[in-house]
Design an enzyme around this catalytic site. Structure first.
Site, mmCIF file in Angstrom:
data_model
loop_
_atom_site.group_PDB
_atom_site.id
_atom_site.type_symbol
_atom_site.label_atom_id
_atom_site.label_comp_id
_atom_site.label_asym_id
_atom_site.label_seq_id
_atom_site.Cartn_x
_atom_site.Cartn_y
_atom_site.Cartn_z
ATOM 1 N N ASN A 41 28.940 47.223 37.861
ATOM 2 C CA ASN A 41 28.325 46.640 39.048
ATOM 3 C C ASN A 41 27.149 47.481 39.530
ATOM 4 O OD1 ASN A 41 30.356 44.722 38.948
ATOM 5 N ND2 ASN A 41 31.630 45.730 40.485
ATOM 6 N N GLU A 95 28.337 41.395 34.340
ATOM 7 C CA GLU A 95 29.155 40.468 35.138
ATOM 8 C C GLU A 95 28.302 39.601 36.065
ATOM 9 O OE1 GLU A 95 32.452 42.534 37.014
ATOM 10 O OE2 GLU A 95 33.472 42.743 35.089
ATOM 11 N N GLU A 122 34.438 45.996 28.695
ATOM 12 C CA GLU A 122 35.286 46.592 29.740
ATOM 13 C C GLU A 122 36.711 46.131 29.504
ATOM 14 O OE1 GLU A 122 34.031 46.446 33.852
ATOM 15 O OE2 GLU A 122 31.916 46.499 33.259
HETATM 16 O O1 AHR Z 1 34.787 49.238 35.851
HETATM 17 C C1 AHR Z 1 34.768 48.971 37.227
HETATM 18 C C2 AHR Z 1 34.040 47.674 37.539
HETATM 19 O O2 AHR Z 1 34.759 46.600 37.011
HETATM 20 C C3 AHR Z 1 32.677 47.527 36.914
HETATM 21 O O3 AHR Z 1 31.674 48.120 37.681
HETATM 22 C C4 AHR Z 1 32.491 46.050 36.876
HETATM 23 O O4 AHR Z 1 31.670 45.623 35.823
HETATM 24 C C5 AHR Z 1 33.895 45.511 36.770
HETATM 25 O O5 AHR Z 1 34.141 44.522 37.714
#
Ligand code: AHR
Length: 500
Positions: free
Chosen positions: A71, A170, A289
């Site tokens: 984010n 995202e 992720e």
């Molecule tokens: O990894 C933590 C957060 O999780 C990241 O910043 C985001 O991409 C996801 O929502």
């Protein structure tokens, strides 16, 4: 309990891409400030980078580390984090102060020390294609142009040759700075891809897919992005964070079933878009992720109160979390034809494999599946046929107690097994057989297990969850491994020869 794993070297999902053992490092909480970067600390080197963290990260054998977010990246201007004039800014995503004393050049140095490659994400939230292409110029070009010259001035180096680039993060999420509907993101990503590849045709590009299966636009978002960007990208991202909010260990340990479903769904979507386009080009999944994350998710974790390096997302991991992490890796190996890159999110202090204090560093339980697998899985991904007793988890029926993946090195004839016993009460005797080969010698066995699913490594007991030696035995033409309850095993160096 007894289980069998049948293998045949002709029945495989292709070569395992080592990039599935990559990691993710975000400017978030104490990940950078107080984690990777801690100037003045006795444990830091002349660059202010923690040497104990570097050593632990080297042990993960990560081919790539994704950076700087997350984010965070969607409101980050990389130009503030290079050169002599660093500008602090308020980070929108996590409400912390970003001092910008650690930026692109510092990250490149860190990657070299760790023995990994950078995977850079660009801001497609509040910035756009021009700034993204500017960062490619800064990192990869050897021209007499503004940003390439700035790099020479700042870091005095040849181009960094960054191969992997993420087109935002995202962007399907309402929480994301600059979130837009799928068609608008897709056009922006395609424009960025073309401009970035114009700077360096050798780069690989990852479009931002859905941020999770829970999203109402799951797969619909991805379909729009793929239909628009197909010829301009190599990969599309997938994300998942698992949880045991119900405190239901058997249900949580069935998590691999969902991970398999996600990969199946992406495989179907990718085949669909390729078919509609009658394309010869392939796009793969970049699971950039993945982890367990639920305890430190709300409230203070979202609000750093504008401090530098606040405590955020400092999740403590236990044995059952490590067993779920092993299942992610098993799924990635089994679907080697679909998943080419995956990043453990994250690696330092923030939902992380290691945590630091001013005086030391602790490896959490989830460090070990990644470390063991990355050191072992090589070559072909053999497709295992598992016969094992099954159980009904809360919302998942008929889940096999044994989760398995296998790799096979064609050059040496050696195989490796990756096994997870989901049972909370019973050990399992696993018999491994090849249809086309005989096992000629037993392998080395590393086991992670314990009596209590909630057992965790702590500062006073740092090795509670750490690999212990196990054993395997050649039995007739096969191999037998005893796997304790709540346990995972990595069996490496299993010798095989052609069936007589
Ligand atoms: O990894 C933590 C957060 O999780 C990241 O910043 C985001 O991409 C996801 O929502």
């Amino acid at each position: 309990m007894e289980a069998t794993v049948r293998l045949d070297t002709a029945y495989n999902a292709g070569t395992i891409d080592p990039r599935i053992f990559s990691g993710f490092l975000e400017h978030l909480g104490r990940s950078i400030y107080g984690g990777v970067y801690d100037p003045g600390n006795k444990l830091s080197d002349a660059d202010g980078q923690r040497t104990d963290v570097i050593e632990a990260m080297s042990g993960l054998n990560m081919p790539y580390v994704r950076y700087p977010g997350g984010n965070f990246v969607s409101n980050y201007d990389w130009r503030d984090g290079v050169g002599p004039d660093r500008k602090a800014f308020p980070d929108f995503a996590w409400r912390a102060t970003e001092p910008n004393t650690f930026g692109t050049d510092e990250f490149m140095k860190w990657c070299r020390k760790v023995g990994t490659e950078p995977m850079m994400a660009v801001n497609l939230g509040t910035l756009g294609p021009a700034e993204a292409a500017g960062l490619v110029e800064y990192c990869n070009m050897d021209t007499a142009t503004q940003y390439a010259q700035a790099r020479r001035r700042n870091a005095g180096t040849d181009p960094y040759n960054v191969k992997m680039w993420c087109l935002g993060n995202e962007m399907d999420g309402f929480w994301q700075a600059g979130h837009v509907p799928a068609d608008q993101y897709a056009l922006k990503a395609r424009n960025a891809a073309r401009l970035m590849r114009g700077m360096d045709p050798s780069i690989e590009l990852v479009a931002a897919g859905s941020s999770g299966r829970h999203m109402p636009t799951y797969l619909a978002w991805d379909r729009t992005v793929l239909e628009t960007c197909w010829d301009d990208i190599e990969l599309i991202s997938a994300h998942r964070y698992s949880n045991n909010r119900e405190n239901d260990t058997p249900g949580f340990l069935a998590e691999g079933v969902v991970i398999d479903s996600i990969l199946e769904e992406y495989a179907g979507l990718l085949a669909y878009v390729k078919g509609v386009k009658r394309s010869k080009h392939d796009v793969y999944v970049c699971f950039d992720e993945w982890n367990v994350w639920y305890r430190e998710r709300d409230g203070k974790n979202r609000d750093g109160k504008w401090r530098v390096g606040p405590d955020q997302l400092e999740e403590e991991y236990n044995l059952e979390d490590a067993l779920v992490c092993a299942q992610y890796l098993n799924s990635f190996i089994r679907r080697a034809e679909v998943v080419k890159v995956a990043c453990l999110a994250q690696i330092v202090n923030v939902i992380a494999a290691v945590v630091t204090s001013p005086t030391g560093m602790l490896k959490q339980s989830i460090y070990y599946p990644s470390a063991l697998y990355a050191a072992t899985a090589k070559g072909l991904s053999l497709t295992p046929v598992v016969t094992a007793p099954r159980y009904d988890a809360s919302d998942r029926e008929g889940v096999a107690y044994l989760d398995a993946a296998a790799s096979y090195d064609e050059a040496t004839g050696d195989a490796a097994l990756f096994l997870v016993n989901r049972s909370v009460s019973d050990s399992v005797r696993v018999r491994i057989e090849f249809d086309d080969r005989d096992v000629s010698h037993a392998g080395d066995v590393q086991i992670l297990s314990g009596d209590d699913p909630k057992m965790a490594n702590t500062w006073s007991n740092p090795d509670a969850i750490s690999p212990k030696n196990g054993s395997s035995t050649v039995d007739g033409r096969g191999l037998v491994v005893e796997l304790p309850r709540l346990g995972m095993a990595v069996v490496s160096g299993v010798g095989t020869r052609p069936r007589a």
